[in-house]
Design an enzyme around this catalytic site. Sequence first.
Site, short mmCIF file in Angstrom:
data_model
loop_
_atom_site.label_atom_id
_atom_site.label_comp_id
_atom_site.label_asym_id
_atom_site.label_seq_id
_atom_site.Cartn_x
_atom_site.Cartn_y
_atom_site.Cartn_z
N ASP A 52 -8.22 21.59 -10.41
CA ASP A 52 -8.54 20.43 -11.23
C ASP A 52 -8.05 20.76 -12.64
O ASP A 52 -8.62 21.59 -13.34
CB ASP A 52 -10.06 20.17 -11.21
CG ASP A 52 -10.43 18.87 -11.92
OD1 ASP A 52 -9.72 18.47 -12.87
OD2 ASP A 52 -11.45 18.25 -11.53
N ARG A 96 0.82 -1.22 0.00
CA ARG A 96 0.00 0.00 0.00
C ARG A 96 0.85 1.26 0.00
O ARG A 96 0.45 2.31 -0.48
CB ARG A 96 -0.96 -0.01 1.20
CG ARG A 96 -1.70 1.28 1.37
CD ARG A 96 -2.94 1.22 2.25
NE ARG A 96 -2.90 0.34 3.39
CZ ARG A 96 -2.25 0.59 4.53
NH1 ARG A 96 -1.53 1.68 4.67
NH2 ARG A 96 -2.30 -0.27 5.52
N LYS A 147 -8.88 10.19 -17.92
CA LYS A 147 -9.16 10.85 -19.20
C LYS A 147 -7.96 10.72 -20.14
O LYS A 147 -7.75 9.68 -20.70
CB LYS A 147 -9.56 12.31 -18.94
CG LYS A 147 -10.63 12.48 -17.85
CD LYS A 147 -12.01 12.03 -18.33
CE LYS A 147 -13.04 11.88 -17.21
NZ LYS A 147 -13.32 13.05 -16.42
N TYR A 192 -16.70 20.60 -11.75
CA TYR A 192 -17.22 19.26 -12.04
C TYR A 192 -18.28 18.89 -10.99
O TYR A 192 -18.02 18.99 -9.78
CB TYR A 192 -16.02 18.31 -11.99
CG TYR A 192 -16.26 16.85 -12.20
CD1 TYR A 192 -16.75 16.36 -13.40
CD2 TYR A 192 -15.94 15.93 -11.20
CE1 TYR A 192 -16.93 15.00 -13.59
CE2 TYR A 192 -16.12 14.57 -11.39
CZ TYR A 192 -16.62 14.11 -12.58
OH TYR A 192 -16.77 12.77 -12.77
C1 PLP Z 1 -13.96 12.97 -15.08
C2 PLP Z 1 -13.55 14.11 -14.24
C3 PLP Z 1 -13.24 13.91 -12.89
C4 PLP Z 1 -13.44 12.59 -12.20
O1 PLP Z 1 -12.66 11.56 -12.72
P1 PLP Z 1 -13.07 10.03 -12.44
O2 PLP Z 1 -11.83 9.28 -12.75
O3 PLP Z 1 -14.21 9.73 -13.35
O4 PLP Z 1 -13.45 9.94 -11.00
C5 PLP Z 1 -12.81 14.99 -12.16
N1 PLP Z 1 -12.68 16.21 -12.71
C6 PLP Z 1 -12.98 16.44 -14.00
C7 PLP Z 1 -12.82 17.81 -14.57
C8 PLP Z 1 -13.43 15.39 -14.81
O5 PLP Z 1 -13.75 15.63 -16.07
#
Ligand code: PLP
Length: 392
Positions: free
Chosen positions: A183, A58, A208, A111
């Site tokens: 973010d 971990r 993403k 988000y």
């Molecule tokens: C998709 C997304 C997230 C969350 O990501 P996950 O891996 O789906 O939890 C957070 N911030 C933004 C801007 C996103 O587009």
Amino acid sequence: MTRHGDTPFGPLTTLIHAGRDTAAQHGFVNPPIVRGSTVLSPTVADLEGHTGRYSYGRRGSPTVDALTDALKEIEGGAHVALVPSGLNAVTTALLAVLGAGDHLLMVDTVYQPTRHFCDTFLRRMGVAVSYYDPHVGADISDLMRPETKAVFVESPGSLTFEVQDVPAIAGAVHARGAAVIMDNTWATPLLFRAHDHGVDLSLTAGTKYLGGHADLLLGTISANAAYAGALKAAHGALGLCVGPEDLFLALRGLRTLGVRLAHHQAAGLRVARWLASRPDVARVMHPALETDPGHELWKRDFQGASGLFAIELAPGSKAAVAAFLDGLKLFGLGYSWGGFESLAIPFEAGPIRTASRWSPLGPTIRIHIGLEEVEDLIADLDAGLARYAAAR
Ligand SMILES: *Cc1c(COP(=O)(O)O)cnc(C)c1O
């Protein structure tokens, strides 16, 4: 090939060479996938003295290090932590700096699941949360309270792509001794150098563009020196870790991130410009378009654009939007983005916002441009717009 550290190489070269120690990998180009929980020590003295590089699965492994070392070079921060999802990167970054009695300023265009965490979990923890207009800039000072511990930015904003003046916000926030959390999923550290612009904790949904193939979930958090300790402490206390196959897939995605983003940008812009010329498209929300209200800030601060943007259609019914989207042959209807494939979803951002107005006259659609032939994508959208016009 060994690690390059602080070398003068450009970002594309760093993507290829960062985090790889091929001598230690017996000459193999890629690191092995190391699975494991228990790590054995040769003696009690070694066990109790933590003399080994690793102590427990971990808490780290060669596979974790391969990805974190690479990301650390690319982010240019002091510490990188990996977590099981993008949303978990958001929550971990917030938990790293906030406690009961603190105040958080959250951008209104964030988000939506981030907003949900703030309105439920953080409030229950005793953190006061208020939302601010993404265009606030240095005036964020006026919204700060003595107990404001963090200001969260997301630029461009989710769904509607407002560009924030991150350096101006960071200057004002640091003058008051608070943290800037960002973010940075849309741009990735390749196209927005978050730490250079004053961000203390920069996170992405590696799900993403880092993964890039719609086959994994992962979050990344990079901290500058001032917040490295807080990030390490929160990550360790919460017991967060990522499975080795997902780490390996993310590392594989990282090697091609540069060429994929360049294609997403070029193809996305071509489609965005084409859409802007269509009579049934009222507006295209894409900061790299010269007509976009965020264009000047984007040009000043970003190294490029990714393949995600949105459009507002001329007014029309829900049924007409369904006729447009249901008949698309190449665009998938689904959440997430950043993979090799094109996607489209309808959205309504207005009802969830509380600090800024969002009231478009027509339906809005978010589009991700993948790696297909641009002409094929345009033909698919052209047929879709014809269906929309016929059904309006
Ligand atoms: C998709 C997304 C997230 C969350 O990501 P996950 O891996 O789906 O939890 C957070 N911030 C933004 C801007 C996103 O587009």
